[in-house]
Design a protein around this motif. Structure first.
Motif, PDB file in Angstrom:
ATOM      1  N   MET A  10      16.922   9.877  -7.411  1.00 52.70           N
ATOM      2  CA  MET A  10      15.700   9.309  -6.831  1.00 52.70           C
ATOM      3  C   MET A  10      15.490   7.909  -7.390  1.00 52.70           C
ATOM      4  O   MET A  10      15.691   7.668  -8.565  1.00 52.70           O
ATOM      5  CB  MET A  10      14.517  10.209  -7.158  1.00 52.70           C
ATOM      6  CG  MET A  10      13.213   9.653  -6.693  1.00 52.70           C
ATOM      7  SD  MET A  10      11.894  10.803  -7.094  1.00 52.70           S
ATOM      8  CE  MET A  10      10.561   9.940  -6.376  1.00 52.70           C
ATOM      9  N   THR A  11      15.053   7.004  -6.557  1.00 48.85           N
ATOM     10  CA  THR A  11      14.783   5.645  -6.972  1.00 48.85           C
ATOM     11  C   THR A  11      13.278   5.442  -7.059  1.00 48.85           C
ATOM     12  O   THR A  11      12.524   5.994  -6.280  1.00 48.85           O
ATOM     13  CB  THR A  11      15.367   4.658  -5.954  1.00 48.85           C
ATOM     14  OG1 THR A  11      16.602   5.157  -5.495  1.00 48.85           O
ATOM     15  CG2 THR A  11      15.618   3.329  -6.588  1.00 48.85           C
ATOM     16  N   GLY A  12      12.844   4.621  -8.021  1.00 52.32           N
ATOM     17  CA  GLY A  12      11.421   4.421  -8.227  1.00 52.32           C
ATOM     18  C   GLY A  12      10.810   3.430  -7.254  1.00 52.32           C
ATOM     19  O   GLY A  12      11.511   2.654  -6.619  1.00 52.32           O
ATOM     20  N   TYR A  13       9.499   3.481  -7.152  1.00 51.92           N
ATOM     21  CA  TYR A  13       8.747   2.502  -6.388  1.00 51.92           C
ATOM     22  C   TYR A  13       7.298   2.518  -6.854  1.00 51.92           C
ATOM     23  O   TYR A  13       6.879   3.416  -7.581  1.00 51.92           O
ATOM     24  CB  TYR A  13       8.877   2.734  -4.877  1.00 51.92           C
ATOM     25  CG  TYR A  13       8.349   4.050  -4.358  1.00 51.92           C
ATOM     26  CD1 TYR A  13       7.135   4.103  -3.674  1.00 51.92           C
ATOM     27  CD2 TYR A  13       9.047   5.238  -4.527  1.00 51.92           C
ATOM     28  CE1 TYR A  13       6.643   5.297  -3.177  1.00 51.92           C
ATOM     29  CE2 TYR A  13       8.571   6.428  -4.035  1.00 51.92           C
ATOM     30  CZ  TYR A  13       7.367   6.460  -3.359  1.00 51.92           C
ATOM     31  OH  TYR A  13       6.881   7.643  -2.878  1.00 51.92           O
ATOM     32  N   LEU A  14       6.532   1.491  -6.462  1.00 50.08           N
ATOM     33  CA  LEU A  14       5.163   1.295  -6.942  1.00 50.08           C
ATOM     34  C   LEU A  14       4.220   1.102  -5.765  1.00 50.08           C
ATOM     35  O   LEU A  14       4.507   0.310  -4.860  1.00 50.08           O
ATOM     36  CB  LEU A  14       5.109   0.055  -7.848  1.00 50.08           C
ATOM     37  CG  LEU A  14       3.748  -0.422  -8.314  1.00 50.08           C
ATOM     38  CD1 LEU A  14       3.082   0.603  -9.227  1.00 50.08           C
ATOM     39  CD2 LEU A  14       3.888  -1.765  -9.029  1.00 50.08           C
ATOM     40  N   THR A  15       3.097   1.832  -5.796  1.00 44.79           N
ATOM     41  CA  THR A  15       2.070   1.699  -4.757  1.00 44.79           C
ATOM     42  C   THR A  15       0.693   1.621  -5.412  1.00 44.79           C
ATOM     43  O   THR A  15       0.537   1.888  -6.597  1.00 44.79           O
ATOM     44  CB  THR A  15       2.095   2.903  -3.787  1.00 44.79           C
ATOM     45  OG1 THR A  15       1.885   4.112  -4.541  1.00 44.79           O
ATOM     46  CG2 THR A  15       3.405   2.981  -3.025  1.00 44.79           C
ATOM     47  N   THR A  16      -0.304   1.271  -4.593  1.00 44.02           N
ATOM     48  CA  THR A  16      -1.691   1.259  -5.042  1.00 44.02           C
ATOM     49  C   THR A  16      -2.593   1.685  -3.893  1.00 44.02           C
ATOM     50  O   THR A  16      -2.168   1.754  -2.737  1.00 44.02           O
ATOM     51  CB  THR A  16      -2.117  -0.139  -5.554  1.00 44.02           C
ATOM     52  OG1 THR A  16      -3.380  -0.020  -6.225  1.00 44.02           O
ATOM     53  CG2 THR A  16      -2.245  -1.148  -4.437  1.00 44.02           C
ATOM     54  N   HIS A  17      -3.826   1.960  -4.222  1.00 40.07           N
ATOM     55  CA  HIS A  17      -4.868   2.287  -3.248  1.00 40.07           C
ATOM     56  C   HIS A  17      -6.167   1.803  -3.876  1.00 40.07           C
ATOM     57  O   HIS A  17      -6.499   2.205  -4.989  1.00 40.07           O
ATOM     58  CB  HIS A  17      -4.903   3.792  -3.008  1.00 40.07           C
ATOM     59  CG  HIS A  17      -5.782   4.204  -1.883  1.00 40.07           C
ATOM     60  ND1 HIS A  17      -6.173   5.519  -1.727  1.00 40.07           N
ATOM     61  CD2 HIS A  17      -6.339   3.527  -0.852  1.00 40.07           C
ATOM     62  CE1 HIS A  17      -6.922   5.623  -0.643  1.00 40.07           C
ATOM     63  NE2 HIS A  17      -7.050   4.421  -0.101  1.00 40.07           N
ATOM     64  N   VAL A  18      -6.886   0.928  -3.184  1.00 41.47           N
ATOM     65  CA  VAL A  18      -8.126   0.382  -3.726  1.00 41.47           C
ATOM     66  C   VAL A  18      -9.287   0.927  -2.914  1.00 41.47           C
ATOM     67  O   VAL A  18      -9.336   0.778  -1.683  1.00 41.47           O
ATOM     68  CB  VAL A  18      -8.136  -1.165  -3.700  1.00 41.47           C
ATOM     69  CG1 VAL A  18      -9.391  -1.686  -4.389  1.00 41.47           C
ATOM     70  CG2 VAL A  18      -6.889  -1.727  -4.360  1.00 41.47           C
ATOM     71  N   LEU A  19     -10.220   1.573  -3.614  1.00 48.87           N
ATOM     72  CA  LEU A  19     -11.409   2.128  -2.978  1.00 48.87           C
ATOM     73  C   LEU A  19     -12.642   1.401  -3.492  1.00 48.87           C
ATOM     74  O   LEU A  19     -12.794   1.182  -4.695  1.00 48.87           O
ATOM     75  CB  LEU A  19     -11.527   3.624  -3.266  1.00 48.87           C
ATOM     76  CG  LEU A  19     -10.382   4.471  -2.704  1.00 48.87           C
ATOM     77  CD1 LEU A  19     -10.500   5.906  -3.191  1.00 48.87           C
ATOM     78  CD2 LEU A  19     -10.370   4.410  -1.194  1.00 48.87           C
ATOM     79  N   ASP A  20     -13.503   1.025  -2.563  1.00 49.61           N
ATOM     80  CA  ASP A  20     -14.762   0.360  -2.875  1.00 49.61           C
ATOM     81  C   ASP A  20     -15.801   1.463  -3.070  1.00 49.61           C
ATOM     82  O   ASP A  20     -16.310   2.027  -2.106  1.00 49.61           O
ATOM     83  CB  ASP A  20     -15.132  -0.565  -1.704  1.00 49.61           C
ATOM     84  CG  ASP A  20     -16.406  -1.343  -1.934  1.00 49.61           C
ATOM     85  OD1 ASP A  20     -17.297  -0.857  -2.660  1.00 49.61           O
ATOM     86  OD2 ASP A  20     -16.519  -2.436  -1.349  1.00 49.61           O
ATOM     87  N   THR A  21     -16.080   1.795  -4.331  1.00 50.14           N
ATOM     88  CA  THR A  21     -16.983   2.908  -4.602  1.00 50.14           C
ATOM     89  C   THR A  21     -18.445   2.558  -4.344  1.00 50.14           C
ATOM     90  O   THR A  21     -19.264   3.453  -4.145  1.00 50.14           O
ATOM     91  CB  THR A  21     -16.817   3.420  -6.049  1.00 50.14           C
ATOM     92  OG1 THR A  21     -17.070   2.354  -6.962  1.00 50.14           O
ATOM     93  CG2 THR A  21     -15.413   3.970  -6.263  1.00 50.14           C
TER      94      THR A  21
END
Length: 117
Positions: A1-12
């Motif tokens: 498996m190869t790595g990867y990077l993600t994000t998710h930004v929530l305006d609380t």
């Protein structure tokens, strides 16, 4: 498996994804920071593609810089001078070929993050 990077930004504060928030990605080596790319969140508060794809994923230290002040201004949040949260830097290490997910929960007066899945 190869790595990867993600994000998710929530305006609380508004209870929705943070659309249109600019993010800069840096690779960090000692005192040096190398800018790798700039991305903008979509309507779901995510980037359209992984921040670091499997093809360029490397073990190391990275920094995501979230331009929260510009986003908050664009959303019509009451301005402050200077704004309490302007730029939110998150520095973290990746050491395995895995999926690293670094979400940001954001409001005008605070934020939190964690290693997500």
């Amino acid at each position: 498996m190869t790595g990867y990077l993600t994000t998710h930004v929530l305006d609380t504060a508004r209870g929705c994804p943070a659309e249109g928030l600019r993010i800069d990605l840096f690779r960090v080596a000692g005192d040096e920071r190398q800018h790798l790319k700039t991305l903008v969140t979509n309507a779901d508060g995510r980037t359209d593609a992984p921040i670091l794809s499997a093809e360029v994923f490397e073990t190391g230290v990275y920094e995501l810089v979230f331009h929260a002040g510009d986003y908050l201004d664009a959303c019509g949040m009451p301005p402050e001078s200077p704004r309490f949260l302007d730029v939110v830097p998150l520095r973290f290490g990746v050491s395995a070929a895995a999926h690293y997910h670094v979400p940001l929960l954001l409001s005008p007066f605070g934020y939190s993050t964690y290693r997500g899945s």
